[in-house]
Write a protein that holds these residues in place. Structure first.
Motif, PDB file in Angstrom:
ATOM      1  N   LEU A  61      35.439  37.507  48.213  1.00  0.00           N
ATOM      2  CA  LEU A  61      34.969  37.728  49.578  1.00  0.00           C
ATOM      3  C   LEU A  61      36.152  38.148  50.426  1.00  0.00           C
ATOM      4  O   LEU A  61      37.260  37.641  50.245  1.00  0.00           O
ATOM      5  CB  LEU A  61      34.361  36.425  50.119  1.00  0.00           C
ATOM      6  N   SER A  62      35.949  39.063  51.346  1.00  0.00           N
ATOM      7  CA  SER A  62      37.011  39.450  52.254  1.00  0.00           C
ATOM      8  C   SER A  62      37.500  38.233  53.031  1.00  0.00           C
ATOM      9  O   SER A  62      36.720  37.520  53.651  1.00  0.00           O
ATOM     10  CB  SER A  62      36.497  40.511  53.237  1.00  0.00           C
ATOM     11  N   GLY A  63      38.803  37.959  52.956  1.00  0.00           N
ATOM     12  CA  GLY A  63      39.355  36.806  53.639  1.00  0.00           C
ATOM     13  C   GLY A  63      39.187  35.506  52.896  1.00  0.00           C
ATOM     14  O   GLY A  63      39.451  34.436  53.448  1.00  0.00           O
ATOM     15  N   PHE A  64      38.759  35.587  51.632  1.00  0.00           N
ATOM     16  CA  PHE A  64      38.608  34.362  50.829  1.00  0.00           C
ATOM     17  C   PHE A  64      39.040  34.709  49.408  1.00  0.00           C
ATOM     18  O   PHE A  64      39.904  35.558  49.209  1.00  0.00           O
ATOM     19  CB  PHE A  64      37.163  33.863  50.910  1.00  0.00           C
ATOM     20  N   ALA A  65      38.483  34.036  48.418  1.00  0.00           N
ATOM     21  CA  ALA A  65      38.890  34.267  47.033  1.00  0.00           C
ATOM     22  C   ALA A  65      38.788  35.754  46.676  1.00  0.00           C
ATOM     23  O   ALA A  65      37.822  36.422  47.035  1.00  0.00           O
ATOM     24  CB  ALA A  65      38.020  33.434  46.096  1.00  0.00           C
ATOM     25  N   GLU A  66      39.777  36.256  45.967  1.00  0.00           N
ATOM     26  CA  GLU A  66      39.821  37.664  45.604  1.00  0.00           C
ATOM     27  C   GLU A  66      39.612  37.906  44.116  1.00  0.00           C
ATOM     28  O   GLU A  66      39.166  38.981  43.723  1.00  0.00           O
ATOM     29  CB  GLU A  66      41.164  38.269  46.032  1.00  0.00           C
ATOM     30  N   THR A  67      39.963  36.924  43.265  1.00  0.00           N
ATOM     31  CA  THR A  67      39.991  37.189  41.834  1.00  0.00           C
ATOM     32  C   THR A  67      38.997  36.379  41.018  1.00  0.00           C
ATOM     33  O   THR A  67      38.855  36.639  39.819  1.00  0.00           O
ATOM     34  CB  THR A  67      41.398  36.905  41.266  1.00  0.00           C
ATOM     35  N   PHE A  68      38.304  35.397  41.608  1.00  0.00           N
ATOM     36  CA  PHE A  68      37.488  34.502  40.794  1.00  0.00           C
ATOM     37  C   PHE A  68      36.319  33.935  41.587  1.00  0.00           C
ATOM     38  O   PHE A  68      36.281  33.987  42.821  1.00  0.00           O
ATOM     39  CB  PHE A  68      38.342  33.342  40.266  1.00  0.00           C
ATOM     40  N   SER A  69      35.371  33.374  40.836  1.00  0.00           N
ATOM     41  CA  SER A  69      34.350  32.524  41.433  1.00  0.00           C
ATOM     42  C   SER A  69      34.367  31.194  40.693  1.00  0.00           C
ATOM     43  O   SER A  69      34.812  31.119  39.536  1.00  0.00           O
ATOM     44  CB  SER A  69      32.958  33.156  41.351  1.00  0.00           C
ATOM     45  N   GLN A  70      33.933  30.141  41.350  1.00  0.00           N
ATOM     46  CA  GLN A  70      33.896  28.820  40.720  1.00  0.00           C
ATOM     47  C   GLN A  70      32.669  28.060  41.192  1.00  0.00           C
ATOM     48  O   GLN A  70      32.379  28.025  42.394  1.00  0.00           O
ATOM     49  CB  GLN A  70      35.162  28.025  41.044  1.00  0.00           C
TER      50      GLN A  70
END
Length: 277
Positions: A61-70
């Motif tokens: 998300l723009s302004g949040f995690a860039e490389t992963f989801s958890q």
């Protein structure tokens, strides 16, 4: 060895008498999502999963995690999925914190209980089913695997934290240690999901500032973290997201160990174009 303990959310709703203020923080450099946030009202569902709900801890998300989801997955007895991953380029790590489940990976069945860990390469054939009589709760970390010509995709494996020896940080007399599930020198892997343990009073004695993005889920204990220029208290069940280069340090508060599940992206060139290669 003393049995490991892992915090797992159970959902529910807070009473109408509860105060609104909490420890939730969302900034341009870090976020703290405390355990009190994980109620029924913020759960999600996924395609092709039965008897399952989840809490999304992080997503690109723009302004949040860039490389992963958890996610924290909660699968009821009889629930699971025959088609859990719909992205053929996604790799994943599963880590069980409560209950039992059966992971079928390339046709081989694996019984996984608390501390169970599985690495699933992109394009794998796998399924999950809860064949027990109680819910199972586990973390699912997903990342778009970054292929490199001439380097093979790493193979799948299943293990358990309790079968591994933590690696102590030099100069700490074992007060700070990391349980590594993958050899740090194996450049086939572009992410590490490890467990970090601090004994009471142990510290990260400097503000780490580095290229890796972090997701930290507190499995046990409590600590005080220095994030960017703020001090925040965290405890079992809290999640932290740290942007690349966010200064970070901590000290464990006791009375028991402070332990967290740690994600970081590794072993690849930084992308030179925002939103692409």
């Amino acid at each position: 060895m003393k049995p490991r303990t892992y915090y797992a959310p159970t959902g529910g709703h807070p009473p109408q008498t509860q105060l609104l203020s909490d420890r939730a923080v969302f900034t341009e450099a870090y976020a703290v999502i405390p355990k009190g946030v994980f109620g029924d009202i913020v759960t999600s569902n996924l395609p092709f999963w039965e008897g399952t709900r989840l809490w999304v801890l992080a997503r690109p998300l723009s302004g949040f995690a860039e490389t992963f989801s958890q996610y924290i997955m909660e699968v009821a007895p009889g629930g699971g999925s025959e088609r859990p991953e719909i992205d053929p380029e996604a790799e994943g790590v599963l880590f069980v914190v409560e209950g039992e489940m059966t992971l079928t990976l390339a046709g081989e069945r694996h019984a996984m209980g608390p501390g169970g860990y599985a690495f699933i390469p992109p394009g794998s054939d796998w399924q999950v089913r809860n064949e027990a009589e109680a819910p199972v709760r586990f973390h699912w970390v997903r990342k778009a695997y970054e292929r490199v010509e001439g380097i093979e995709v790493p193979e799948a494996f299943v293990t358990n934290e309790n079968d591994l020896e933590p690696n102590p940080m030099p100069g700490t007399e074992g007060r700070w240690a990391t349980t590594r599930f993958v050899d740090p020198n194996d450049v086939r892997h572009d992410m590490h999901v490890n467990i970090v343990t601090f004994q009471p009073g142990a510290v990260i004695p400097f503000d780490e500032t580095h290229v890796m993005e972090h997701g930290l889920y507190v499995l046990e204990g409590k600590a005080v973290y220095h994030l960017n220029q703020d001090w925040v208290e965290v405890e079992a069940g809290d999640f932290m997201w740290l942007r690349a280069f966010c200064p970070q340090a901590c000290y464990a508060g006791g009375p028991g160990p402070f332990r967290y599940l740690l994600y970081k992206d590794v072993n690849r060139h930084p992308r030179l174009r925002l939103g692409g290669r």
